[in-house]
Design an enzyme around this catalytic site. Structure first.
Site, PDB file in Angstrom:
ATOM      1  N   ASN A 211       5.327  52.250 -20.504  1.00 25.31           N
ATOM      2  CA  ASN A 211       5.956  51.612 -19.336  1.00 25.31           C
ATOM      3  C   ASN A 211       7.036  50.646 -19.805  1.00 25.31           C
ATOM      4  OD1 ASN A 211       4.730  48.864 -19.696  1.00 25.31           O
ATOM      5  ND2 ASN A 211       2.865  50.097 -19.540  1.00 25.31           N
ATOM      6  N   ASP A 279      -3.163  52.785 -17.034  1.00 20.38           N
ATOM      7  CA  ASP A 279      -4.439  52.997 -16.326  1.00 20.38           C
ATOM      8  C   ASP A 279      -5.194  54.203 -16.868  1.00 20.38           C
ATOM      9  OD1 ASP A 279      -4.283  50.828 -14.536  1.00 20.38           O
ATOM     10  OD2 ASP A 279      -2.711  51.887 -13.425  1.00 20.38           O
ATOM     11  N   ASP A 307     -10.763  48.907 -18.382  1.00 22.66           N
ATOM     12  CA  ASP A 307     -10.035  47.779 -17.792  1.00 22.66           C
ATOM     13  C   ASP A 307     -10.404  46.530 -18.593  1.00 22.66           C
ATOM     14  OD1 ASP A 307      -9.199  45.546 -16.207  1.00 22.66           O
ATOM     15  OD2 ASP A 307      -8.906  46.965 -14.554  1.00 22.66           O
ATOM     16  N   ILE A 308      -9.481  46.092 -19.437  1.00 17.84           N
ATOM     17  CA  ILE A 308      -9.770  44.999 -20.377  1.00 17.84           C
ATOM     18  C   ILE A 308     -10.029  43.694 -19.624  1.00 17.84           C
ATOM     19  CG2 ILE A 308      -8.841  43.706 -22.348  1.00 17.84           C
ATOM     20  CD1 ILE A 308      -7.077  46.274 -22.870  1.00 17.84           C
ATOM     21  N   LYS A 340      -6.638  41.514  -5.983  1.00 16.18           N
ATOM     22  CA  LYS A 340      -6.876  41.927  -7.388  1.00 16.18           C
ATOM     23  C   LYS A 340      -7.730  40.900  -8.119  1.00 16.18           C
ATOM     24  CE  LYS A 340      -3.768  44.339  -9.265  1.00 16.18           C
ATOM     25  NZ  LYS A 340      -2.458  44.775  -9.724  1.00 16.18           N
TER      26      LYS A 340
END
Ligand code: C5P
Length: 405
Positions: A211, A279, A307-308, A340
């Site tokens: 990304n 993801d 998911d860290i 979130k």
């Protein structure tokens, strides 16, 4: 100016990097400091007392038994007259003598006789820096209360590449300024994990999915935390940035590698997850480079990445006292980020708008909202470095309150 009225005794020891001490002296003077130079015999092989004296506008001291220097200012007074003693560059030899309490020449005598804080910026060949003896001395000096401006990584004068290069002059000036700034030392003794940059998820040995994260915000946060005295483990995906001075730098590629590295860095007092973690990873990666003609259009299959942030937030044991996530949103920023925060279980979310026209991804500025259990605090637009400094100060006071509860 930030260093107005501060008297700095700059000890320059032997090494190719000694020439950078001249630039350092000037930049410290630019922000108001009065600089006096001391050259070790090794330092005097690389630069001259005359250049130090001419640039600082003060005498340059070199000899413990100089009648003239002693008549002008005795060495005990010289060591006490300063507000800070800065050793840059500090050679392996000088640090070994400091750690052992040897006082055989002017520089080592001043360092033993002083009652003032001492800051050391080491510079040496990477093998010398990595040597167990040097690392032992660094640890001893840290235990003795000496402050370090850790060396950076890069190309050395000897042609080798690695850790041991003198910190950059602006970083050294910032470290000296940070010494007297509000909150300086407030994170001493705290270990903080920062994740930064993008992750790369392999398709085959040469292709990957990634990304647009530059890593700038995360690296700036790591640097600000170091400035406040924290021990920082920076776990970073691939970026084009140099690791900030003083961080424990762990380079990873994929999200799964990042999760392992973060886990290995626990326990920590705080974790700041700035990385733009993918993801998903690809499950049907190819061991060989996929061929356009033979393999046709590839059908990639994906599986969830760990998911860290969520993993850290929901840890049963060793959960960091403060877990901070970032939320890059493109619309309805505060609402999505607040959701979130609850979903991930972290304490704070730093939310920002990364929609195409915001210029945040890869840019210099950021406009963020800090969301905690009492709501959202919207900060004005500022540079990523300023966001980092403000966030680091907030982290310091949060950890301080946590300790006092
Ligand atoms: O879910 P989302 O990716 O939007 O969440 C962003 C936050 O979660 C960031 O703090 C990011 O570092 C963290 N994150 C993570 N591990 C993942 C995905 C996101 O730590 N696999």
């Amino acid at each position: 100016m930030t260093l107005d009225g501060k008297r700095i005794l700059l000890i320059i020891s032997g090494g190719v990097a000694a020439y950078k001490a001249l630039e350092l002296a000037r930049r410290l003077m630019d922000v108001g400091a009065d600089v006096r130079g001391v050259l070790t015999p090794g330092g005097a092989q690389f630069i001259t007392p005359l250049s130090v004296a001419a640039l600082t506008g003060n005498p340059c001291y070199t000899d413990l038994f100089s009648l003239k220097d002693e008549a002008e200012m005795g060495h005990i007074q010289l060591s006490r007259d300063a507000d800070l003693i800065l050793v840059a560059p500090a050679s392996a030899d000088l640090m070994a003598k400091m750690a052992a309490g040897i006082a055989g020449d002017l520089a080592t005598t001043l360092l033993l006789a002083t009652d003032k804080p001492v800051m050391v910026a080491p510079a040496m060949n990477l093998e010398m820096w990595a040597h167990a003896a040097t690392q032992r001395n660094v640890e001893q000096l840290q235990n003795d209360g000496i402050h370090f401006i850790m060396p950076g990584t890069g190309m050395m004068a000897c042609g080798e590449v690695g850790a041991g290069r003198l910190a950059e002059v602006p970083d050294m000036v910032a470290a000296v300024e940070g010494f007297w700034s509000v909150g300086a030392g407030s994170l001493t003794g705290k270990h903080i994990i920062v994740t930064a940059g993008p992750t790369q998820e392999a398709i085959d040995p040469v292709r990957y999915i990634a990304n647009r994260s530059s890593g700038r915000q995360g690296y700036a946060i790591a640097a600000s935390l170091v400035r406040l005295g924290a021990k920082v483990t920076l776990v970073s995906g691939p970026t084009s940035l140099a690791a900030p001075s003083g961080v424990n730098f762990v380079q990873v590629e994929s999200a799964r590698e990042m999760a392992v590295a973060v886990d290995a860095a626990i326990p920590a007092d705080a974790a700041i997850c700035v990385a733009a973690v993918a993801d998903w990873h690809i499950t049907n990666t190819s061991d060989q480079k996929m061929k356009k003609s033979r393999d046709g259009i590839p059908q990639l299959e994906f599986a969830d990445n760990p998911d860290i942030l969520q993993g850290l937030s929901t840890k049963q044991e060793d959960r960091p006292a403060l877990v901070v996530g970032f939320a890059a949103e493109t619309q309805d920023v505060i609402r999505h980020a607040s959701e979130k925060r609850l979903r991930k279980g972290c304490d704070w979310i730093v939310a920002n708008d990364v929609s195409a026209n915001s210029g945040v991804m890869g840019g210099c500025n950021n406009q963020v909202h800090l969301i905690d259990d009492s709501g959202a605090d919207s900060w004005p637009q500022m540079t990523k470095e300023a966001v980092a400094a403000k966030l680091a100060t907030k982290i310091a006071s949060a950890l301080d309150n946590d300790l006092n509860e």
